[in-house]
Design an enzyme around this catalytic site. Structure first.
Site, mmCIF file in Angstrom:
data_model
loop_
_atom_site.group_PDB
_atom_site.id
_atom_site.type_symbol
_atom_site.label_atom_id
_atom_site.label_comp_id
_atom_site.label_asym_id
_atom_site.label_seq_id
_atom_site.Cartn_x
_atom_site.Cartn_y
_atom_site.Cartn_z
ATOM 1 C CG HIS A 161 -0.596 0.019 2.524
ATOM 2 N ND1 HIS A 161 -0.142 1.131 3.030
ATOM 3 C CD2 HIS A 161 -0.182 -0.981 3.465
ATOM 4 C CE1 HIS A 161 0.068 1.118 4.481
ATOM 5 N NE2 HIS A 161 0.108 -0.234 4.462
ATOM 6 C CG HIS A 181 0.357 2.675 12.440
ATOM 7 N ND1 HIS A 181 -1.031 1.986 12.783
ATOM 8 C CD2 HIS A 181 0.762 2.270 11.333
ATOM 9 C CE1 HIS A 181 -1.129 1.443 11.613
ATOM 10 N NE2 HIS A 181 -0.461 1.238 11.062
ATOM 11 C CD GLU A 240 -3.457 -1.439 5.409
ATOM 12 O OE1 GLU A 240 -3.899 -2.268 6.149
ATOM 13 O OE2 GLU A 240 -2.919 -0.389 5.758
ATOM 14 C CD GLU A 241 -1.702 2.266 7.602
ATOM 15 O OE1 GLU A 241 -2.324 1.930 8.510
ATOM 16 O OE2 GLU A 241 -0.253 1.819 7.390
ATOM 17 C CG ASP A 259 2.431 0.303 7.786
ATOM 18 O OD1 ASP A 259 2.196 -0.168 6.938
ATOM 19 O OD2 ASP A 259 1.776 0.578 8.708
ATOM 20 C CG ASP A 310 1.015 -3.652 5.202
ATOM 21 O OD1 ASP A 310 1.734 -2.832 5.622
ATOM 22 O OD2 ASP A 310 -0.487 -3.668 5.331
HETATM 23 ZN ZN ZN Z 1 -0.344 0.574 9.029
HETATM 24 ZN ZN ZN Z 2 0.428 -1.223 6.400
#
Ligand code: ZN
Ligand code: ZN
Length: 476
Positions: A279, A424, A325-326, A291, A353
């Site tokens: 992603h 994150h 995606e998030e 990420d 991912d």
């Molecule tokens: Zn993520």
């Molecule tokens: Zn991810």
């Protein structure tokens, strides 16, 4: 950017060595020369790392609907073109959430002075009233505990504390972040703080998406650093604690974005597709290096290297850089919808991912006999420590809409033990990615993608999923 990575002659000979025992007669093994060209190039050229640097240092964070996300789409398109890989954009409407000003503090009492708290609003959260909200904190460890407390939760800020210590526990606790806010709101809470889902902390909070249930009041929710969750726990042991929370986040109208789709056409069965995905969006903090910039770099490089092979593999290798995606999964859903008519011809799908770490093996979601088939192709990955089939199921949030079509999933598993140190958070930046690890995972992805597209056999399709709507796996 580091210079080309050294590849010892010993390693290269391991990669390309013919098997000592003859391969099973039924299996036509992919050639050692191709292994050398794909794996050798991925390990030595540093191209995936250079791409990742462009994406993270050059563009930065890429939350859906942001300027960064749009810049990343254009960058990906230009990069595929520069690599000589055919590319196009497929439209996706994405949610647009913006963070705004945010702060939190413990109010002083006769027992202690006021303390600032290190927080990040959860993605999708509503704002607090302009002046903030102030309420007593009630600490819980689970969703069940909220329900069991009944009226005691009314008017409070619920602190979801938990005991996540290891990366493998992420799935166990992620529900506190995604579902806890609606559970707390149903019980009458006015706000939520979730202890960051982290395996290390230098007081940096880790965000993630909050999911509001239909028909339940939407209350503000933020992640709090591990250290501050511990502070609140200690202060609560001595009596009531009040927190003031100010969140200025907003949800704006949906924005136009794109899935970036690129492919190397198959020479013999171009209608059969091997999908390699990652992603392109990230959270708005940090630069999404692990990420999922790392996944993006791996699959882009796999396409570049496979695209240089003459002749091309038997089947089409298609790379999809998913949008959103998030905080919405709109890209994954849009792909499944736009390509519904050809999903029966998707012979395998893989999504990277879980960060840019070293590869440790391969996982599958396929029908009976799939593991035996794949095992026979993995010898060139043995020198990387990734030559075996591991327990567990392959998947990926963006691939979950492909489950009803029974597309076989394949995954290159990486060592995630340090992933949730930075996941994150502001700390997910390029310096956390080891160029050698990234190169090794890229090599593994390129090889797996190639063999899936080249060998005569295809993976048996898995059983149909349960009849209820498939749940997206907890997004790594
Ligand atoms: Zn993520
Ligand atoms: Zn991810």
């Amino acid at each position: 950017m580091p210079s080309a990575l050294p590849l010892s002659a010993a390693l290269l000979s391991l990669l390309t060595a013919s098997p000592k025992a003859p391969a099973p007669a039924a299996v036509t093994g992919p050639s050692p020369q191709v292994a050398e060209r794909l794996i050798g190039a991925a390990l030595t050229e540093g191209h995936a790392w250079a791409r990742l640097a462009e994406l993270t240092d050059g563009i930065g964070s890429r939350l859906s609907g942001s300027e960064g996300a749009e810049a990343a789409v254009q960058w990906a398109k230009r990069s595929f073109e520069a690599d000589g890989v055919k590319v196009w954009l497929e439209p996706v409407k994405v949610p647009r959430w913006v963070r705004g000003e945010e702060s939190a503090r413990v109010l002083g009492s006769e027992r202690f002075r006021a303390h600032p708290l290190s927080i990040l609003a959860l993605g999708g959260s509503v704002s607090t009233p302009a002046g903030g909200l102030t309420a007593e904190v009630i600490e819980v460890r689970s969703l069940d505990e909220v329900v069991a407390l009944g009226d005691k939760v009314k008017g409070k800020i619920v602190l979801f504390n938990h005991a996540m210590r290891e990366a493998m526990e992420y799935g166990k606790y992620a529900g506190l972040r995604t579902r806890g806010t609606s559970v707390a709101a149903k019980a009458g809470a006015v706000g939520v703080l979730v202890r960051s889902l982290a395996t290390a902390s230098l007081r940096s909070p880790h965000t993630g998406a909050v999911r509001y249930d239909e028909g339940v009041e939407r209350i503000p929710a933020a992640a709090v650093s591990v250290e501050d969750a511990e502070l609140l726990h200690r202060l609560l042991a001595g009596g009531p604690v009040k927190v003031e929370l100010k969140l200025g986040c907003q949800t704006l109208p949906d924005a136009d974005s794109f899935n970036v789709v690129a492919e190397v056409k198959g020479r013999e069965k171009p209608q059969e597709v091997v999908l390699l995905g990652a992603h392109l969006d990230s959270w708005d903090v940090g630069t999404g290096a692990h990420d999922d910039g790392a996944g993006v770099a791996m699959v882009m490089e796999a396409a570049r290297l496979i695209g240089k092979l003459k002749p091309a593999p038997r089947r089409t290798v298609r790379v999809v850089l998913f949008a959103n995606e998030e905080n919405g999964l709109r890209g994954g859903r849009a792909y499944a919808e736009a390509h519904a008519a050809e999903l029966a011809n998707h012979v395998a799908a893989l999504e990277m991912d879980s960060g840019g770490f070293r590869p440790v093996g391969v996982v599958l979601r396929a029908g009976p006999g799939g593991a035996e088939l794949v095992r026979s192709w993995l010898r060139p990955l043995e020198a990387l420590g990734a030559g075996s089939i591991l327990q567990g199921e392959a998947g990926g949030a963006d691939l979950s809409p492909l489950l009803p079509a029974r597309v076989p999933f394949v995954g290159v598993r990486v060592d995630i033990s340090r992933y949730f140190d930075v996941h994150h958070s502001e700390a997910d930046t390029l310096d956390k990615v080891d160029p050698k690890d990234l190169a090794q995972s890229t090599a593994a992805v390129a090889w797996v993608g190639y063999v899936l597209a080249e060998v005569p056999e295809v993976l048996p399709r898995p059983e149909a999923p349960p009849t209820e709507a498939p749940k997206a796996p907890a997004a790594p």
